[in-house]
Design a protein around this motif. Structure first.
Motif, PDB file in Angstrom:
ATOM      1  N   VAL A  96      20.745  18.517  48.008  1.00 35.03           N
ATOM      2  CA  VAL A  96      20.367  19.594  48.919  1.00 35.03           C
ATOM      3  C   VAL A  96      18.844  19.625  48.958  1.00 35.03           C
ATOM      4  N   LEU A  97      18.266  19.379  50.135  1.00 29.79           N
ATOM      5  CA  LEU A  97      16.822  19.310  50.289  1.00 29.79           C
ATOM      6  C   LEU A  97      16.325  20.433  51.181  1.00 29.79           C
ATOM      7  N   THR A  98      15.168  20.997  50.849  1.00 29.07           N
ATOM      8  CA  THR A  98      14.572  22.027  51.686  1.00 29.07           C
ATOM      9  C   THR A  98      13.592  21.387  52.672  1.00 29.07           C
ATOM     10  N   GLU A  99      13.650  21.857  53.899  1.00 27.33           N
ATOM     11  CA  GLU A  99      12.819  21.298  54.962  1.00 27.33           C
ATOM     12  C   GLU A  99      11.364  21.717  54.783  1.00 27.33           C
ATOM     13  N   PRO A 100      10.422  20.785  54.833  1.00 27.39           N
ATOM     14  CA  PRO A 100       9.010  21.150  54.692  1.00 27.39           C
ATOM     15  C   PRO A 100       8.491  21.870  55.931  1.00 27.39           C
ATOM     16  N   GLU A 101       7.335  22.517  55.805  1.00 25.73           N
ATOM     17  CA  GLU A 101       6.755  23.248  56.932  1.00 25.73           C
ATOM     18  C   GLU A 101       6.485  22.343  58.119  1.00 25.73           C
ATOM     19  N   SER A 102       6.177  21.089  57.856  1.00 23.56           N
ATOM     20  CA  SER A 102       5.885  20.131  58.935  1.00 23.56           C
ATOM     21  C   SER A 102       7.137  19.639  59.635  1.00 23.56           C
ATOM     22  N   GLY A 103       8.312  20.047  59.141  1.00 22.52           N
ATOM     23  CA  GLY A 103       9.561  19.586  59.734  1.00 22.52           C
ATOM     24  C   GLY A 103      10.152  18.421  58.968  1.00 22.52           C
ATOM     25  N   TYR A 104      11.457  18.250  59.095  1.00 25.24           N
ATOM     26  CA  TYR A 104      12.155  17.194  58.366  1.00 25.24           C
ATOM     27  C   TYR A 104      12.097  15.880  59.130  1.00 25.24           C
ATOM     28  N   ASP A 105      11.622  14.856  58.481  1.00 26.40           N
ATOM     29  CA  ASP A 105      11.557  13.515  59.062  1.00 26.40           C
ATOM     30  C   ASP A 105      12.592  12.640  58.365  1.00 26.40           C
ATOM     31  N   PRO A 106      13.699  12.298  59.046  1.00 26.35           N
ATOM     32  CA  PRO A 106      14.734  11.481  58.402  1.00 26.35           C
ATOM     33  C   PRO A 106      14.264  10.074  58.056  1.00 26.35           C
ATOM     34  N   GLN A 107      13.087   9.676  58.587  1.00 33.60           N
ATOM     35  CA  GLN A 107      12.537   8.356  58.295  1.00 33.60           C
ATOM     36  C   GLN A 107      11.406   8.421  57.268  1.00 33.60           C
ATOM     37  N   ALA A 108      11.274   9.552  56.576  1.00 30.31           N
ATOM     38  CA  ALA A 108      10.175   9.716  55.616  1.00 30.31           C
ATOM     39  C   ALA A 108      10.253   8.678  54.503  1.00 30.31           C
ATOM     40  N   SER A 109       9.083   8.308  54.003  1.00 29.13           N
ATOM     41  CA  SER A 109       9.031   7.313  52.930  1.00 29.13           C
ATOM     42  C   SER A 109       9.015   8.028  51.573  1.00 29.13           C
ATOM     43  N   GLY A 110       8.400   7.418  50.563  1.00 28.29           N
ATOM     44  CA  GLY A 110       8.330   8.031  49.242  1.00 28.29           C
ATOM     45  C   GLY A 110       9.700   8.212  48.622  1.00 28.29           C
ATOM     46  N   ASN A 111       9.888   9.319  47.930  1.00 22.34           N
ATOM     47  CA  ASN A 111      11.172   9.589  47.280  1.00 22.34           C
ATOM     48  C   ASN A 111      12.316   9.638  48.284  1.00 22.34           C
ATOM     49  N   HIS A 112      12.036  10.173  49.475  1.00 21.99           N
ATOM     50  CA  HIS A 112      13.100  10.288  50.487  1.00 21.99           C
ATOM     51  C   HIS A 112      13.679   8.925  50.830  1.00 21.99           C
ATOM     52  N   LEU A 113      12.842   7.922  50.935  1.00 18.20           N
ATOM     53  CA  LEU A 113      13.312   6.563  51.174  1.00 18.20           C
ATOM     54  C   LEU A 113      14.220   6.100  50.036  1.00 18.20           C
ATOM     55  N   LEU A 114      13.837   6.452  48.806  1.00 20.47           N
ATOM     56  CA  LEU A 114      14.624   6.018  47.651  1.00 20.47           C
ATOM     57  C   LEU A 114      15.989   6.706  47.594  1.00 20.47           C
ATOM     58  N   PHE A 115      16.099   7.927  48.134  1.00 24.50           N
ATOM     59  CA  PHE A 115      17.412   8.582  48.192  1.00 24.50           C
ATOM     60  C   PHE A 115      18.394   7.701  48.962  1.00 24.50           C
ATOM     61  N   HIS A 116      17.924   7.129  50.063  1.00 24.39           N
ATOM     62  CA  HIS A 116      18.786   6.272  50.879  1.00 24.39           C
ATOM     63  C   HIS A 116      18.989   4.907  50.214  1.00 24.39           C
ATOM     64  N   LEU A 117      17.926   4.368  49.640  1.00 22.13           N
ATOM     65  CA  LEU A 117      18.021   3.051  49.008  1.00 22.13           C
ATOM     66  C   LEU A 117      19.039   3.054  47.875  1.00 22.13           C
TER      67      LEU A 117
END
Length: 333
Positions: A96-117
């Motif tokens: 369960v992830l909270t959306e940042p103020e800048s909006g949620y980017d489903p293509q975000a890198s960093g840890n978010h990329l690793l969630f999918h990997l």
């Protein structure tokens, strides 16, 4: 003997090293500064949550869970490591992830990329002010309908069981201190969900250490953070049967380095990340360790420490998030 402190998985081959930061200490002209490299803990890219997960996952397996559910920000180190632990144990994992103020980017890198990997089974994104616990319970109920069993892990892994990981770390620090012949006067750490700081205080108290723990806040104000840490400290002590007085005065949190808010860059954080990278070749992250190091540097410059003091900085990991802040660091020399 209270067995709960011994019921754990093992995700790291041995103690994480303690290194003296000779060049940083010289650059700041203050006390001798050392670093505890918990960024080198096991699981994907390391970090302090690994210690908490050793106890939490053991508890999950003992309860017969087949799925771990946890929560955090889009770039959560805790979510990355919980997922890695699930993969290691052959469990499923939902986030369960909270959306940042800048909006949620489903293509975000960093840890978010690793969630999918690493193959998170499900990622639920909720508003920044959403109820993460309620959403986790919703996911758990859905799994129950399928005949599955979920184990819910709170944000940061900071339950009483998770906090045991940093009681163990405090004991590890004390043992290394004896071998090195270096008694530490202070341990400085980022403090957010409170488990790391509470565990360190409890573990050092159990060893009757004189080292004081200073938490550098990454989100809340001083009063609310100290209250949160102290409450977790007391409930963890009760869980393990730790005797003795644990007064509120043991909990010290500095809130001058949070800046505008959680995960929002500050000039002091940028300076700290660059300074450690350029003096010691060690990478910090912009959300936790960058602000914690900014706090340590600020305290040195304010004269908080004596020249003869030995200060241990706990590196809690998080480097994958660094790459999502490229503009922040490239915009300044």
């Amino acid at each position: 003997m209270n067995q709960i402190r011994y019921a754990r998985r093992s995700y790291t081959g041995g103690p994480t090293p303690i290194e003296k930061l000779e060049r940083l200490s010289e650059a700041l002209g203050g006390p001798a500064i050392y670093i505890k490299r918990d960024d080198q803990l096991g699981l994907a890219a390391g970090g302090n949550k690994t210690r908490k997960l050793e106890y939490l996952v053991e508890d999950a397996l003992r309860q017969g869970a087949d799925t771990l559910i946890t929560c955090g920000a889009v770039q959560s180190n805790h979510c990355r490591l919980t997922l890695a632990a699930a993969v290691r144990e052959g469990l499923s994992c939902q986030l369960v992830l909270t959306e940042p103020e800048s909006g949620y980017d489903p293509q975000a890198s960093g840890n978010h990329l690793l969630f999918h990997l690493m193959g998170a089974e499900k990622i639920a994104v909720i508003p920044a002010d959403g109820d993460m616990q309620a959403e986790m319970e919703k996911l758990a109920d859905a799994l129950k309908q399928e005949g599955r069993k979920a184990y819910l892990i709170p944000v940061g892994g900071s339950s009483e069981i998770g906090t045991l990981g940093y009681m163990a770390c405090a004991e590890e620090i004390e043992q290394q201190s004896l071998v090195m012949g270096v008694p530490f006067d202070y341990v400085v750490t980022a403090t957010g969900s409170a488990g790391t700081q509470a565990g360190l205080i409890a573990g050092l108290a159990a060893r009757q250490s004189n080292a004081a723990v200073i938490g550098i806040n990454v989100s809340r104000d001083r009063e609310s953070q100290e209250k949160k840490v102290h409450e977790l400290l007391l409930s963890t002590a009760e869980l393990v049967g730790l005797k003795g007085d644990l007064p509120r005065e043991l909990v010290r949190c500095e809130d001058e380095y949070v800046g505008p808010g959680y995960a929002i860059p500050t000039p002091e954080m940028v300076e700290a990340v660059k300074l450690l990278a350029r003096t010691e070749g060690i990478l910090l992250d912009p959300v936790y360790t960058g602000k914690a190091m900014a706090g340590l540097i600020g305290l040195v410059r304010k004269g908080t420490f004596r020249p003869e003091d030995r200060v241990l900085f706990l590196h809690t990991g998080g480097a994958p998030a660094l790459y999502t802040y490229a503009e922040t660091f490239l915009s300044e020399k």
